[in-house]
Design a protein around this motif. Structure first.
Motif, PDB file in Angstrom:
ATOM      1  N   ALA A 195       0.844  -1.208   0.000  1.00 53.68           N
ATOM      2  CA  ALA A 195       0.000   0.000   0.000  1.00 53.68           C
ATOM      3  C   ALA A 195       0.876   1.253   0.000  1.00 53.68           C
ATOM      4  O   ALA A 195       0.617   2.219  -0.741  1.00 53.68           O
ATOM      5  N   LEU A 226       1.230   4.004  -3.120  1.00 53.62           N
ATOM      6  CA  LEU A 226       1.046   5.445  -2.913  1.00 53.62           C
ATOM      7  C   LEU A 226       2.290   6.221  -3.340  1.00 53.62           C
ATOM      8  O   LEU A 226       2.192   7.281  -3.976  1.00 53.62           O
ATOM      9  N   ARG A 283      -3.895   7.364 -11.024  1.00 54.49           N
ATOM     10  CA  ARG A 283      -5.195   6.866 -10.569  1.00 54.49           C
ATOM     11  C   ARG A 283      -5.148   5.359 -10.295  1.00 54.49           C
ATOM     12  O   ARG A 283      -5.743   4.874  -9.337  1.00 54.49           O
ATOM     13  N   VAL A 297      -3.212   4.711  -6.982  1.00 53.20           N
ATOM     14  CA  VAL A 297      -4.018   5.111  -5.823  1.00 53.20           C
ATOM     15  C   VAL A 297      -5.107   4.082  -5.567  1.00 53.20           C
ATOM     16  O   VAL A 297      -5.386   3.702  -4.414  1.00 53.20           O
ATOM     17  N   GLY A 298      -5.741   3.605  -6.634  1.00 54.25           N
ATOM     18  CA  GLY A 298      -6.776   2.575  -6.486  1.00 54.25           C
ATOM     19  C   GLY A 298      -6.213   1.292  -5.906  1.00 54.25           C
ATOM     20  O   GLY A 298      -6.844   0.646  -5.045  1.00 54.25           O
ATOM     21  N   ALA A 309      -5.539   1.783  -2.246  1.00 52.82           N
ATOM     22  CA  ALA A 309      -6.808   1.705  -1.507  1.00 52.82           C
ATOM     23  C   ALA A 309      -7.259   0.255  -1.365  1.00 52.82           C
ATOM     24  O   ALA A 309      -7.767  -0.151  -0.308  1.00 52.82           O
ATOM     25  N   LEU A 354      -5.207  -1.374   1.369  1.00 48.97           N
ATOM     26  CA  LEU A 354      -5.658  -0.956   2.704  1.00 48.97           C
ATOM     27  C   LEU A 354      -6.990  -1.597   3.063  1.00 48.97           C
ATOM     28  O   LEU A 354      -7.226  -1.978   4.221  1.00 48.97           O
ATOM     29  N   ALA A 355      -7.880  -1.738   2.073  1.00 47.97           N
ATOM     30  CA  ALA A 355      -9.167  -2.401   2.313  1.00 47.97           C
ATOM     31  C   ALA A 355      -8.940  -3.859   2.707  1.00 47.97           C
ATOM     32  O   ALA A 355      -9.591  -4.386   3.618  1.00 47.97           O
TER      33      ALA A 355
END
Length: 383
Positions: free
Chosen positions: A28, A32, A48, A51-52, A55, A58-59
Motif C-alpha cells: 500500500a 502510494l 489513478r 491510488v486505487g 486503496a 488498505l481495504a
C-alpha cells in the motif's frame, strides 16, 4: 507504545499472518509512493491506478484484521498483485512503474498455501502469463518487453523462483513442525514434572506420617537414625530424577548405574561398606525405578545396620532382569545372622512396610527364603 504493540503482535501471531499484514501495508505504501511519482511525471492514468491499488491493499488490510482468514486474503492480495502487473504491461509502463514483477507472486504461493495448492497456482499463473505474452506480442510486437532476451530472462527467473519456493516451503514446514513438536514436548514435560513433583511431595508427606505413627507406638531408633533413614528415602527419589536428567531420557532410567549410586550413597551415609555386587541390564520408567529404589534402599540400609563379621564375610548381591514382559528383582545377603522369613514378612516396621507397599503398587509379588546365614528376597512384577 507502538513499538511495544508491534513486538507483542510478532511474538503472539502466526508467521503467515505477520507476513501478510506486512505485505499489505508495504505494498500500500509503495503504490502510494509510485502514484505520486507518476503524478509528478505527468502520468495521471498511472496515478489513478496506483491510488486505487493502494486503496485496495488498505481495504484488504482492514478486512483481514477483522476476518483473520489468511488463505482467503493471501489469495486476494496475490490477485491484486497480478492485476497490477497486467495493467502495467497493458499500459506500456512495465519498466517504469511496476512494483512487483509477475514471478514474485510465485513466492507468495509457496509461502501462504500448501505445497500442492502452490504448485497448482503456479501452473495456472504461468499458463496465464504465457497466453498474455503471446497476445501482447501480437498486439505490440515492437514492445521491448516481449523480445526474446527479456522473455528468456523472465522465464529463467521464474524457474529459479519456483525451485527456491519449493525448497523454502519444504524447509519451512519441516522447521515449524519441529518447533511445534518441541513446544508440545515442552508443555508435556512441564506438566509431567509438575505431576511428579506433586507425587513425590505427597510420598514424602506419607513417609513422615508413617514415621510419626510408628513413633507413637514404639521408639526403638534414635532421632539421628530416624532422620538419617528419612533423608535416604528422600534422596532415593531425588536420585531417580537426577538419573533421568543426566540421561536426557524422560521415559526410562538405566537401572544398574542408578542402583550402584544408591548403595554407595547409603554406605557413605552410614560410614561403612560391605562387599556388594549389582547386575541390572535393564532400563525402566521413572515410576517403576522409584519403587525399586525404595525397596533396595530399605533392604540395603537394613543390611548395613545388621551386618556382622563372621567366618564368612557379609556379601550382598542385587540383580534385576527382564524376561517375557516381567522383571525379577533379587536381593540376596550372605554372611549375616539368620533371619526368620515368617518374622520378616510379618514385620510391622516402617522399612518392611514401605517394601510391601512398593511391590503392591507395582501389582507384583514377593518371596522370602532364608537358610543359615543367607537371605534371599525375590520380587516379581510387570515391566
Amino acid at each position: 507504545m507502538i513499538i511495544a504493540n508491534i513486538k507483542h503482535f510478532i511474538e503472539t501471531s502466526d508467521h503467515r499472518r505477520i507476513m501478510l499484514i506486512g505485505l499489505l501495508l508495504v505494498t500500500a505504501f509503495l503504490f502510494l509512493l509510485f502514484s505520486f511519482l507518476a503524478l509528478y511525471m505527468g502520468h495521471r492514468d498511472v496515478f489513478r491506478l496506483k491510488v486505487g491499488l493502494a486503496a485496495a491493499m488498505l481495504a484488504l488490510f482492514f478486512g483481514y484484521k477483522k476476518s483473520g482468514n489468511t488463505t482467503l486474503y493471501a489469495l486476494l492480495f496475490l490477485l491484486v498483485v497480478e492485476f497490477e502487473s497486467v495493467s502495467a504491461m497493458f499500459g506500456g509502463h512495465f519498466f517504469d512503474f511496476v512494483t512487483i514483477y509477475p514471478f514474485f507472486s510465485v513466492l507468495g504461493f509457496f509461502f501462504f498455501f500448501t505445497l500442492g495448492m502452490a504448485l497448482w497456482l503456479t501452473l495456472v499463473h504461468y499458463i496465464f502469463w504465457i497466453a498474455f505474452t503471446i497476445l501482447q506480442y501480437d498486439i505490440n510486437a515492437d514492445n521491448p518487453v516481449f523480445h526474446l532476451v527479456p522473455l528468456m530472462n523472465m522465464i529463467s527467473t521464474t524457474l529459479v523462483v519456483v525451485f527456491v519456493g519449493v525448497l523454502y516451503h519444504i524447509s519451512t514446514e519441516i522447521t515449524y513442525e519441529r518447533l511445534e513438536q518441541a513446544n508440545r514436548q515442552k508443555a508435556i514435560l512441564i506438566k509431567e514434572i509438575h505431576h511428579r513433583i506433586k507425587n513425590n511431595l505427597n510420598k514424602i508427606a506419607s513417609l513422615l506420617g508413617l514415621q510419626m505413627l510408628r513413633l507413637k507406638k514404639e521408639n526403638l531408633d534414635s532421632p539421628e537414625e530416624i532422620l538419617r533413614r528419612n533423608k535416604l528415602r528422600i534422596e532415593t527419589m531425588a536420585m531417580v530424577h537426577d538419573a533421568i536428567y543426566k540421561a536426557k531420557d524422560l521415559e526410562s532410567v538405566e537401572a544398574e548405574s542408578y542402583l550402584k549410586n544408591l548403595v554407595n550413597l547409603i554406605a557413605q551415609s552410614y560410614g561403612r561398606k560391605i562387599a556388594t555386587e549389582i547386575h541390572a541390564n535393564v532400563s525402566l520408567p521413572l515410576d517403576r525405578m522409584l519403587k525399586i529404589g525404595m525397596i533396595v534402599n530399605e533392604l540395603y540400609t537394613n543390611s548395613l545396620k545388621h551386618a556382622v563379621e563372621t567366618e564368612k564375610s557379609p556379601f550382598v548381591l542385587i540383580s534385576l532382569h527382564r524376561f517375557n514382559g516381567q522383571c525379577k528383582l533379587r536381593y540376596s545377603q550372605t554372611g549375616f545372622m539368620h533371619v526368620d522369613p515368617d518374622r520378616l514378612i510379618g514385620s510391622k516396621g516402617l522399612g518392611m512396610t514401605l517394601v510391601k507397599l512398593s511391590i503392591e503398587e507395582m501389582e507384583g509379588r514377593y518371596e522370602v527364603a532364608s537358610e543359615e546365614s543367607t537371605l534371599l528376597l525375590t520380587f516379581t512384577f510387570d515391566c
